[in-house]
Design an enzyme around this catalytic site. Sequence first.
Site, PDB file in Angstrom:
ATOM      1  N   GLU A 233       0.830  -1.322  -0.016  1.00  0.00           N
ATOM      2  CA  GLU A 233       0.135   0.122   0.186  1.00  0.00           C
ATOM      3  C   GLU A 233       0.783   1.140  -0.076  1.00  0.00           C
ATOM      4  O   GLU A 233       0.582   2.351  -0.583  1.00  0.00           O
ATOM      5  CB  GLU A 233      -0.956   0.020   1.070  1.00  0.00           C
ATOM      6  CG  GLU A 233      -1.964  -1.112   1.029  1.00  0.00           C
ATOM      7  CD  GLU A 233      -1.713  -2.585   1.245  1.00  0.00           C
ATOM      8  OE1 GLU A 233      -0.652  -2.664   1.906  1.00  0.00           O
ATOM      9  OE2 GLU A 233      -2.565  -3.347   1.021  1.00  0.00           O
TER      10      GLU A 233
ATOM     11  N   GLN B 240      -7.490  -2.042  -1.130  1.00  0.00           N
ATOM     12  CA  GLN B 240      -8.409  -2.965  -1.555  1.00  0.00           C
ATOM     13  C   GLN B 240      -9.644  -3.145  -0.428  1.00  0.00           C
ATOM     14  O   GLN B 240     -10.774  -3.339  -0.576  1.00  0.00           O
ATOM     15  CB  GLN B 240      -7.567  -4.290  -1.486  1.00  0.00           C
ATOM     16  CG  GLN B 240      -8.656  -5.484  -1.976  1.00  0.00           C
ATOM     17  CD  GLN B 240      -7.895  -6.766  -2.028  1.00  0.00           C
ATOM     18  OE1 GLN B 240      -7.274  -7.440  -1.226  1.00  0.00           O
ATOM     19  NE2 GLN B 240      -7.402  -7.132  -3.427  1.00  0.00           N
TER      20      GLN B 240
ATOM     21  N   HIS C 173     -11.771  -5.308   8.168  1.00  0.00           N
ATOM     22  CA  HIS C 173     -12.477  -5.036   6.918  1.00  0.00           C
ATOM     23  C   HIS C 173     -13.536  -4.271   6.868  1.00  0.00           C
ATOM     24  O   HIS C 173     -14.684  -4.382   6.389  1.00  0.00           O
ATOM     25  CB  HIS C 173     -12.326  -6.508   5.963  1.00  0.00           C
ATOM     26  CG  HIS C 173     -11.489  -7.436   5.900  1.00  0.00           C
ATOM     27  ND1 HIS C 173     -10.634  -7.880   6.981  1.00  0.00           N
ATOM     28  CD2 HIS C 173     -10.724  -7.485   4.803  1.00  0.00           C
ATOM     29  CE1 HIS C 173      -9.262  -8.350   6.273  1.00  0.00           C
ATOM     30  NE2 HIS C 173      -9.824  -8.220   5.037  1.00  0.00           N
TER      31      HIS C 173
END
Lengths: 321, 356
Positions: free
Chosen positions: A60, A82, A127
Amino acid sequence: MTEMTYLRAISDGLRTEMRDDERVLLMGEDIGVYGGAFKVTDGFIEEFGADRVMDTPLAESGIVGTAVGAAVVGLRPVCEMQFADFVSCGFDQIVNVAGKMLYRQGLPVNITVRLPSGGGFSGGPFHSQNPEAWFMHSPGLKVVAPSTAEDAKGLMIASIRDPNPVIYMEHKNLYRRVKGEVPDGSYETPFRARVAREGDDLVVIAYGQMVHTALEATADLDGASIMVLDLRSLVPLDEEAILGAVHHCSKVVVVDEANYTCAAGAQVSALIAERAFEDLDGPVLRVATPDVPIPFSPPLEAAVLPSVERVREACRQLLEY
Amino acid sequence: MATSSTDVPIGPSTAAQECPSAHLTVDDRVGLLRAMLLMRAIEERAMNLYRQGKVPGSFYDGFGQEAVSVGATWAMAPADRLCVLHRDLGAHLVRGVAPAAILSQYMGREAGITSGRDGNVHFGDLRTGCVGMVSMLPDMMLVAAGMAMAFKLRKEQRCALTWFGDGSTSRGDFHEAMNWAGVQRLPVIFVLENNQFAYSTPIKQQFAVNPVERAAAYGFPGVSVDGNDAEAMFEATRAARERAVCGGGPTLIEAVTMRMHGHGAHDDMKYVPKALVEEWRQKDPIDRQGNRLKELGVDVDALVKEVRAEVDAAARKALAGPMPDPATATDRLFASRDDDEVLLEDGAAPWSGFRS
């Protein structure tokens, strides 16, 4: 106009701008051949080629850092994290390199960083986050957060064209849940708030997924007339629209899906306290996720994320004040 | 040239007239010396200004490391792009930044490159194709890789170069940049400025294996160069650049040198053995280049005087300039659409090889 999901509208914005401007390229993990973890860039590699839909190493900091380099020599990179959570690994490049370049040496950094954010589907602590406030606190970055399909496309195009680093918060739980009429062709949504529903007795201020929670919570609330203000942009923050809504309604509920402390809503509340005290008929109430990681198990997650019921309860409490 | 760092000889060069590059004219060799003299004179002046309280914060210099930035930059073309670090003032000088602007920068004055927004060598003049460093040094390796990525995508015969120190090799961005550049075979040159210490930490506490050996693991060559020899630095960079613009991919150049001053002006460097400093003083890059040129009949003393006069004039100009207007402290946070086409511009590239 074409009806499409929030997700397709993001894709449409990217595709429209890539067709119009050959300087635009997409960078990210698994965005090319696979079409992205959420399929936002599905089919892009066939149309634009692997150079412009770049499957990058899993890095990243590398994605953001190389995007900055490409931007200062004339490209317009759009980076996909992502999951928004992973942006912590690219934080330094965003905050210290991209955010300060113009201020220090007069060199604009035209990058857009897409952050698929938010919870509601058992993504767990890594997430499900809503890290927008990290970037609001860092000078030199713009932060936008669309809630509708039309704005998802218009803000995407505007973000790519904006010559500054723009953090584009796209809520994963809206990807396929929200649909709407989206104008064909190219258009920009301004970095300003929008009235999602007119009302007179109370205003709920929200952005992203929480706009839908607010609309549902107040659609039929004991006959009260409730305004919902969709911020759309967090930096710049549309102070005029916020203060105007407070002046009109005199009662305010501010909703964040992010953790409570120093969230975007905290800034909105502080603004109201500083500049609209005389307009208020009650305390500013906040609904947000408590300061805990987002838990995995459905009942635990449901217990922390702001729900329709919690927003309704806050509104009732304030209406009775 | 391609020796491991531990093999670099200590002590004065025994072959003063030897020129490690067949690609340098006498004018080039004088130009290298002049840029190094200018770097040292500016930094000495800045250190004095610091002691007089005219340079706020601290002051960081590249005393004894002048050959690393001057030699490498001499090999770079106008359209190439550089990320310049804090021991590398010579790069800015070769690319054409005026000494008065640099001294103004150190003093936080309006006429400094950043108009007082950042200090020290934390600057890049976009008119010379240079990106200003951030203090998290290996971050710039990724920025340089990104510039090189753009050149490659657009099929341009250009190259990017960045410096970083031995301490930077411990950070994750070092790995991400080396790996990315290797995977995409980018036209980028990484110059590892191994000056033996990262602040007070010696290299033996920084890595178990010399990082130049890691280059092979990323799929491209790594070479160690005597970083106190401007001509050797030029030659290694010239070869790396040729490889890069011909599609050969990245190169890691380890410039073996020594930090002769403290990390900053506030650092007494008591952790460095005096004998080590004395050893490296015998290898001073400016003395070495000066001796070479004296043997060629160049009037080096006249050059030294000329450079001193230039820096005196620059200091007078910088000291006469105003401090920035406090009312501008919050200006230029965001670019407008009118700034859309503001990009890095081409810098000076004095090497004779670009004129033939």
